[in-house]
Design a protein around this motif. Structure first.
Motif, PDB file in Angstrom:
ATOM      1  N   THR A  50       0.835  -1.203   0.000  1.00  0.00           N
ATOM      2  CA  THR A  50       0.000   0.000   0.000  1.00  0.00           C
ATOM      3  C   THR A  50       0.869   1.252   0.000  1.00  0.00           C
ATOM      4  OG1 THR A  50      -1.722  -1.179   1.195  1.00  0.00           O
ATOM      5  CG2 THR A  50      -1.839   1.213   1.229  1.00  0.00           C
ATOM      6  N   GLU A  51       1.880   1.251   0.842  1.00  0.00           N
ATOM      7  CA  GLU A  51       2.775   2.406   0.928  1.00  0.00           C
ATOM      8  C   GLU A  51       3.506   2.638  -0.388  1.00  0.00           C
ATOM      9  OE1 GLU A  51       6.673   3.297   3.525  1.00  0.00           O
ATOM     10  OE2 GLU A  51       4.898   2.725   4.706  1.00  0.00           O
ATOM     11  N   LEU A  53       2.555   1.792  -3.477  1.00  0.00           N
ATOM     12  CA  LEU A  53       1.631   2.302  -4.493  1.00  0.00           C
ATOM     13  C   LEU A  53       1.280   3.768  -4.237  1.00  0.00           C
ATOM     14  CD1 LEU A  53      -0.658  -0.794  -4.924  1.00  0.00           C
ATOM     15  CD2 LEU A  53       0.745   0.252  -6.687  1.00  0.00           C
ATOM     16  N   MET A  54       1.063   4.126  -2.988  1.00  0.00           N
ATOM     17  CA  MET A  54       0.722   5.514  -2.663  1.00  0.00           C
ATOM     18  C   MET A  54       1.893   6.450  -2.933  1.00  0.00           C
ATOM     19  SD  MET A  54      -2.336   5.535  -2.033  1.00  0.00           S
ATOM     20  CE  MET A  54      -3.445   4.162  -1.975  1.00  0.00           C
ATOM     21  N   SER A  55       3.116   6.003  -2.648  1.00  0.00           N
ATOM     22  CA  SER A  55       4.279   6.857  -2.915  1.00  0.00           C
ATOM     23  C   SER A  55       4.484   7.037  -4.415  1.00  0.00           C
ATOM     24  CB  SER A  55       5.534   6.288  -2.261  1.00  0.00           C
ATOM     25  OG  SER A  55       5.950   5.113  -2.912  1.00  0.00           O
ATOM     26  N   LEU A  56       4.173   6.013  -5.187  1.00  0.00           N
ATOM     27  CA  LEU A  56       4.282   6.104  -6.644  1.00  0.00           C
ATOM     28  C   LEU A  56       3.308   7.148  -7.189  1.00  0.00           C
ATOM     29  CD1 LEU A  56       5.671   4.766  -9.115  1.00  0.00           C
ATOM     30  CD2 LEU A  56       3.703   3.255  -9.241  1.00  0.00           C
ATOM     31  N   VAL A  57       2.104   7.151  -6.682  1.00  0.00           N
ATOM     32  CA  VAL A  57       1.098   8.122  -7.113  1.00  0.00           C
ATOM     33  C   VAL A  57       1.516   9.530  -6.683  1.00  0.00           C
ATOM     34  CG1 VAL A  57      -1.294   8.860  -6.784  1.00  0.00           C
ATOM     35  CG2 VAL A  57      -0.770   6.458  -7.169  1.00  0.00           C
ATOM     36  N   ASN A  58       2.037   9.668  -5.453  1.00  0.00           N
ATOM     37  CA  ASN A  58       2.467  10.982  -4.973  1.00  0.00           C
ATOM     38  C   ASN A  58       3.644  11.520  -5.778  1.00  0.00           C
ATOM     39  OD1 ASN A  58       0.506  11.148  -3.009  1.00  0.00           O
ATOM     40  ND2 ASN A  58       1.797  10.236  -1.425  1.00  0.00           N
ATOM     41  N   GLN A  59       4.578  10.647  -6.164  1.00  0.00           N
ATOM     42  CA  GLN A  59       5.698  11.071  -6.992  1.00  0.00           C
ATOM     43  C   GLN A  59       5.206  11.577  -8.340  1.00  0.00           C
ATOM     44  OE1 GLN A  59       8.236   7.645  -7.288  1.00  0.00           O
ATOM     45  NE2 GLN A  59       9.443   8.196  -5.477  1.00  0.00           N
ATOM     46  N   ASN A  60       4.236  10.901  -8.904  1.00  0.00           N
ATOM     47  CA  ASN A  60       3.684  11.320 -10.192  1.00  0.00           C
ATOM     48  C   ASN A  60       3.016  12.682 -10.075  1.00  0.00           C
ATOM     49  OD1 ASN A  60       2.989  10.884 -12.982  1.00  0.00           O
ATOM     50  ND2 ASN A  60       0.886  10.626 -12.259  1.00  0.00           N
ATOM     51  N   LYS A  61       2.290  12.922  -8.990  1.00  0.00           N
ATOM     52  CA  LYS A  61       1.632  14.215  -8.797  1.00  0.00           C
ATOM     53  C   LYS A  61       2.656  15.326  -8.676  1.00  0.00           C
ATOM     54  CE  LYS A  61      -2.662  12.651  -6.667  1.00  0.00           C
ATOM     55  NZ  LYS A  61      -3.456  12.588  -5.440  1.00  0.00           N
ATOM     56  N   LYS A  62       3.749  15.066  -7.941  1.00  0.00           N
ATOM     57  CA  LYS A  62       4.796  16.081  -7.768  1.00  0.00           C
ATOM     58  C   LYS A  62       5.479  16.392  -9.088  1.00  0.00           C
ATOM     59  CE  LYS A  62       5.856  15.251  -2.930  1.00  0.00           C
ATOM     60  NZ  LYS A  62       6.813  14.741  -1.960  1.00  0.00           N
ATOM     61  N   SER A  63       5.692  15.379  -9.931  1.00  0.00           N
ATOM     62  CA  SER A  63       6.373  15.613 -11.196  1.00  0.00           C
ATOM     63  C   SER A  63       5.483  16.365 -12.191  1.00  0.00           C
ATOM     64  CB  SER A  63       6.846  14.296 -11.810  1.00  0.00           C
ATOM     65  OG  SER A  63       5.744  13.520 -12.214  1.00  0.00           O
ATOM     66  N   ASN A  64       4.170  16.285 -12.021  1.00  0.00           N
ATOM     67  CA  ASN A  64       3.254  16.976 -12.921  1.00  0.00           C
ATOM     68  C   ASN A  64       2.901  18.379 -12.464  1.00  0.00           C
ATOM     69  OD1 ASN A  64       3.141  14.837 -14.683  1.00  0.00           O
ATOM     70  ND2 ASN A  64       1.309  13.950 -13.773  1.00  0.00           N
ATOM     71  N   GLU A  65       3.349  18.766 -11.271  1.00  0.00           N
ATOM     72  CA  GLU A  65       3.035  20.098 -10.761  1.00  0.00           C
ATOM     73  C   GLU A  65       3.794  21.159 -11.548  1.00  0.00           C
ATOM     74  OE1 GLU A  65       4.057  20.307  -6.646  1.00  0.00           O
ATOM     75  OE2 GLU A  65       2.285  19.218  -6.007  1.00  0.00           O
ATOM     76  N   ILE A  66       3.136  22.275 -11.786  1.00  0.00           N
ATOM     77  CA  ILE A  66       3.795  23.428 -12.385  1.00  0.00           C
ATOM     78  C   ILE A  66       4.187  24.347 -11.244  1.00  0.00           C
ATOM     79  CG2 ILE A  66       3.489  25.447 -13.845  1.00  0.00           C
ATOM     80  CD1 ILE A  66       1.526  23.851 -15.498  1.00  0.00           C
ATOM     81  N   ILE A  67       5.469  24.617 -11.156  1.00  0.00           N
ATOM     82  CA  ILE A  67       5.955  25.484 -10.097  1.00  0.00           C
ATOM     83  C   ILE A  67       5.913  26.912 -10.605  1.00  0.00           C
ATOM     84  CG2 ILE A  67       7.936  26.082  -8.668  1.00  0.00           C
ATOM     85  CD1 ILE A  67       8.681  23.085  -8.792  1.00  0.00           C
ATOM     86  N   ILE A  68       5.203  27.740  -9.867  1.00  0.00           N
ATOM     87  CA  ILE A  68       5.053  29.130 -10.270  1.00  0.00           C
ATOM     88  C   ILE A  68       6.040  29.967  -9.464  1.00  0.00           C
ATOM     89  CG2 ILE A  68       3.466  31.079 -10.416  1.00  0.00           C
ATOM     90  CD1 ILE A  68       1.226  29.033 -10.760  1.00  0.00           C
ATOM     91  N   HIS A  69       6.985  30.534 -10.165  1.00  0.00           N
ATOM     92  CA  HIS A  69       8.023  31.362  -9.554  1.00  0.00           C
ATOM     93  C   HIS A  69       7.426  32.718  -9.190  1.00  0.00           C
ATOM     94  CE1 HIS A  69      11.859  33.600  -9.386  1.00  0.00           C
ATOM     95  NE2 HIS A  69      12.392  32.420  -9.093  1.00  0.00           N
TER      96      HIS A  69
END
Length: 182
Positions: A50-51, A53-69
């Motif tokens: 479970t941990e 799979l959840m970390s994999l999903v969280n990593q994907n969300k972080k990589s798709n985030e647009i960082i606004i400077h």
């Protein structure tokens, strides 16, 4: 890329197990759906699974985030201010809006400027190049800007302030450091 959960629900448990295996090539959203479907069908997962799979999903969300400077916000504010000055300019020289084509051009110009401001505020990277091209083309009309300053000083000053604001916004956009992909 979107994952159709209904298609996954039609798969057998054995097929869904492939989605939750270590090192699978499925997108994280599909992994999560497979996990949820298997869990609803009674499959017991270890805490470790479970941990993972959840970390994999969280990593994907972080990589798709647009960082606004912070420069995105400052540049967007400068562009919005330039657009507001454009509205003041139109109000001041309303006699130039004597036919439908002039009104159309004025509205499209303002919409384009505010649209660029919106895209900048959302952190869109390519918009700085669009602004550079548009600003470069606008600087070709600099002699008209000087002539306008002589004929209509208030309108000319507003035009110069708009140009300076847009150049400042562009400089801020190009000063944003590039993020390195991990």
């Amino acid at each position: 890329m979107s994952v159709n959960k209904r298609l996954l629900e039609q798969k057998s448990n054995q097929e869904l197990e492939k989605y939750v295996e270590i090192g699978n090539r499925f997108v994280p959203q599909a992994n999560l759906y497979a996990y949820e479907i298997l869990k609803s069908r009674g499959r017991e997962f270890t805490e470790e699974e479970t941990e993972r799979l959840m970390s994999l999903v969280n990593q994907n969300k972080k990589s798709n985030e647009i960082i606004i400077h912070k420069n995105h916000k400052k540049s967007a504010d400068l562009i919005y201010l330039s657009g507001a000055l454009g509205i003041v300019n139109l109000i001041w020289s309303y006699e130039t809006l004597d036919d439908g084509m002039n009104i159309f051009i004025a509205l499209v110009s303002l919409a384009l400027l505010f649209g660029i401001g919106y895209l900048v505020s959302k952190g869109t990277e390519w918009v700085k190049y669009l602004l550079l091209v548009i600003l470069s083309l606008g600087l070709l009309g600099f002699p008209f800007l000087i002539a306008n300053l002589k004929n209509e000083p208030f309108v000319g000053i507003i035009n110069i302030v708009q140009t300076v604001l847009q150049i400042w916004a562009l400089v801020l956009l190009f000063k944003i450091p590039k993020l390195e992909k991990q």
